[in-house]
Design an enzyme around this catalytic site. Structure first.
Site, PDB file in Angstrom:
ATOM      1  N   THR A 124      14.759  -0.420   2.226  1.00 36.03           N
ATOM      2  CA  THR A 124      14.360  -1.509   1.334  1.00 36.03           C
ATOM      3  C   THR A 124      14.430  -1.028  -0.116  1.00 36.03           C
ATOM      4  O   THR A 124      13.917  -1.674  -1.017  1.00 36.03           O
ATOM      5  CB  THR A 124      12.928  -1.984   1.647  1.00 36.03           C
ATOM      6  OG1 THR A 124      12.078  -0.831   1.607  1.00 36.03           O
ATOM      7  CG2 THR A 124      12.843  -2.621   3.012  1.00 36.03           C
ATOM      8  N   SER A 138       4.264   7.912  -4.419  1.00 34.86           N
ATOM      9  CA  SER A 138       4.533   6.483  -4.320  1.00 34.86           C
ATOM     10  C   SER A 138       5.968   6.165  -4.695  1.00 34.86           C
ATOM     11  O   SER A 138       6.584   6.863  -5.508  1.00 34.86           O
ATOM     12  CB  SER A 138       3.568   5.708  -5.220  1.00 34.86           C
ATOM     13  OG  SER A 138       4.243   5.224  -6.347  1.00 34.86           O
ATOM     14  N   LYS A 139       6.488   5.108  -4.095  1.00 32.28           N
ATOM     15  CA  LYS A 139       7.864   4.698  -4.337  1.00 32.28           C
ATOM     16  C   LYS A 139       8.089   4.316  -5.794  1.00 32.28           C
ATOM     17  O   LYS A 139       9.180   4.435  -6.319  1.00 32.28           O
ATOM     18  CB  LYS A 139       8.179   3.475  -3.476  1.00 32.28           C
ATOM     19  CG  LYS A 139       9.068   3.795  -2.302  1.00 32.28           C
ATOM     20  CD  LYS A 139       9.488   2.526  -1.620  1.00 32.28           C
ATOM     21  CE  LYS A 139       9.921   2.843  -0.205  1.00 32.28           C
ATOM     22  NZ  LYS A 139      10.366   1.714   0.551  1.00 32.28           N
ATOM     23  N   ARG A 140       7.031   3.817  -6.409  1.00 35.80           N
ATOM     24  CA  ARG A 140       7.168   3.344  -7.785  1.00 35.80           C
ATOM     25  C   ARG A 140       7.392   4.497  -8.763  1.00 35.80           C
ATOM     26  O   ARG A 140       7.888   4.321  -9.852  1.00 35.80           O
ATOM     27  CB  ARG A 140       5.928   2.549  -8.203  1.00 35.80           C
ATOM     28  CG  ARG A 140       6.035   1.089  -7.831  1.00 35.80           C
ATOM     29  CD  ARG A 140       4.725   0.372  -8.065  1.00 35.80           C
ATOM     30  NE  ARG A 140       3.762   0.716  -7.046  1.00 35.80           N
ATOM     31  CZ  ARG A 140       3.764   0.169  -5.845  1.00 35.80           C
ATOM     32  NH1 ARG A 140       4.643  -0.737  -5.529  1.00 35.80           N
ATOM     33  NH2 ARG A 140       2.876   0.527  -4.945  1.00 35.80           N
ATOM     34  N   ASN A 141       7.006   5.677  -8.338  1.00 34.60           N
ATOM     35  CA  ASN A 141       7.171   6.849  -9.173  1.00 34.60           C
ATOM     36  C   ASN A 141       8.629   7.317  -9.086  1.00 34.60           C
ATOM     37  O   ASN A 141       9.125   7.608  -8.014  1.00 34.60           O
ATOM     38  CB  ASN A 141       6.200   7.900  -8.612  1.00 34.60           C
ATOM     39  CG  ASN A 141       6.302   9.212  -9.309  1.00 34.60           C
ATOM     40  OD1 ASN A 141       7.277   9.479 -10.008  1.00 34.60           O
ATOM     41  ND2 ASN A 141       5.302  10.031  -9.118  1.00 34.60           N
TER      42      ASN A 141
END
Ligand code: GLU
Length: 485
Positions: free
Chosen positions: A14, A256-259
């Site tokens: 994703t 985290s993926k956002r990082n």
């Protein structure tokens, strides 16, 4: 004869694969290679709203780039394909229908609002939220009434009373009480299968023997085992589970993926070598049993066993990864180093890739090999050799204009002009004798001015070697130009 081991990596792309996914893929691969088994790669793309072709292709490229080759899966094929779940929808539909027929599963007509109301009531009563079994045993009349209302049904698995136990290779005996595993959805109202159905069906049909995956999936294991039961699989054919420890950030929070630093694409762009990434990630939760930290891919395959995987969370340490990357860069042959370096120099438009440029880069690489930890540092270091309109970086300009600098530069020019054999030894000898011994200057002051005048920047390789590579004419004309500033 014991069964041949088959391990699978089954991401749902994703987004770009991240450090956690890669650590899982690496352990799966290493375990398959260590045991002489099969490494299967499957794409779990049943959630078509979130998984895109672009991410699927990126996942395939990332595994290739890392050198994690697979024996069954996209591109290579195999006897158990297709390996994209979106191409297996009829298989999941077949099993869902069979489960309903066997009464292992049932149609559930509850609307999202009704389900939310149930959860709300459970929260108010301090109970664990979950499906309350409302549609488990509907009468023919009730079903007809729901259909008349035009309600769409999902397919739900019936969880029997009792519990599920299994032996996790890393965590030992695991037990789940079904009070906390409510009936779960297998197929959405639009007919699309959910992960739990597809993953379990595929692991069985593809004859997977070992599921090594992240700890975040531990709680879905009793549901998957329930699917195996409904499929009529005998106990000895269930895959063995091993749930890998979490990878935490340096601050002990979950990575985290956002990082940005979680995405493998980021490491690739920064110039981390795949072997360094694999070497470092292998040490996150596993160790070869001694203090060894520098491993080749071959050694990793030889040494990797699940028994040596630790169950406590592993902490990601960027400094250690950088140190390993520096070691791997230093271990490259110059030809391999050149192959890695060129795309970075071309992308930064330092060179276009012409033959003479490549030859000069090859001569320059040995002097920076000891000095960099990431390939992305190379363009800034070698730019001075190729720039057409040479200019000193503004923040270093004072180093050639401040008092004393002009004397240094004028003297350097005078001493360097007569050199006929332009080698770094000759340059160093001439400058040391005049600037340090005769003028009595400190090396930092003396050579600092010459460095800025010839390379334009404080970020540059060793001075005398740099000047040798730059050539006599360019070195002298840059010093002369600096004298006019
Ligand atoms: N496709 C799942 C995910 O990426 C993992 C499946 C599994 O390893 O069981 O989260």
């Amino acid at each position: 004869m014991s069964k041949k081991i088959k391990v699978r990596f089954a991401p749902s792309p994703t987004g770009d694969l991240h450090v956690g996914n890669i650590r899982t893929a690496l352990f799966d691969w290493a375990y398959a290679r260590h045991t002489g088994g099969t490494f299967l790669f499957r794409i779990e793309d049943t959630d078509t709203t979130r998984v895109t072709d672009e991410y699927i292709n990126a996942a395939i490229d990332t595994l290739k780039w890392l050198g994690l080759d697979w024996d069954e899966g996209p591109e290579v094929g195999g006897d158990n394909g297709p390996y994209l779940q979106s191409q297996r929808l009829d298989i999941y539909a077949h099993w869902a229908a069979k489960f309903i027929e066997q009464k292992d599963a049932y149609h559930c007509y509850c609307s999202p609002e009704e389900l939310e109301a149930v959860r709300e009531a459970q929260r108010a009563a301090n109970q664990a939220p979950g499906y309350n079994g409302h549609c488990r045993d509907l009468t023919v009349e009730q079903i007809a009434a729901y259909k008349t209302q035009g309600r769409a049904a999902v397919v739900r698995m019936r969880m029997p009373d009792g519990g599920t136990t299994f032996n996790d290779l890393i965590r030992g005996e695991m037990a789940f009480d079904h009070k906390f595993v409510p009936d779960f959805v297998l197929v959405r109202a639009d007919g699309s299968p959910l992960y739990t159905l597809a993953v379990a069906v595929d692991d069985i049909l593809m004859k997977v023997t070992h599921v090594l995956r992240g700890e975040d999936l531990l709680s879905s294991t009793p549901r998957q085992i329930r699917v195996y039961q409904a499929m009529g699989v005998s106990l000895e054919d269930y895959p063995v589970f091993a749930h890998l420890p979490f990878v935490m950030g340096a601050d002990n929070a979950k990575l985290s993926k956002r990082n940005g630093e979680v995405s493998i694409a980021w490491y690739r762009d920064k110039g981390f070598l795949p072997e360094a990434i694999c070497n470092y990630l292998a040490l996150l939760g596993w160790s070869p049993g001694d203090d060894r930290e520098n491993l080749t891919m071959k050694e990793l395959c030889e040494l990797f066993t699940v028994e040596k995987v630790n169950s406590s969370p592993a902490r990601f340490d960027m400094k250690k990864l950088e140190a390993i990357n520096g070691d791997k860069i230093r271990a490259l042959t110059i030809d391999d180093f050149l192959t890695w370096a060129l795309p970075f120099l071309i992308k930064a438009q330092v060179i276009s890739g012409a033959e003479d440029e490549v030859a000069l880069v090859k001569r320059a690489l040995p002097i920076i090999q000891e000095r960099i930890i990431m390939l992305s540092e190379i363009p800034a270091m070698l730019k001075f050799l190729f720039v057409k309109d040479f200019a000193i970086e503004p923040e270093s300009l004072s180093k050639v204009t401040e008092s004393g600098a002009k004397d240094v530069l004028a003297r350097s020019l005078k001493e360097l002009e007569p050199i006929t054999d332009w080698t770094h030894e000759a340059i160093e000898a001439a400058l040391r004798a005049s600037l340090i011994e005769e003028m009595g200057l400190k090396p930092r002051i003396a050579f600092g001015a010459v460095r800025i005048a010839t390379t334009g920047s404080t970020i540059s390789p060793p001075l005398f070697e740099s000047m040798e590579l730059l050539g006599k004419a360019a070195s002298l004309s840059r010093i002369a130009a600096a004298l006019t500033l």
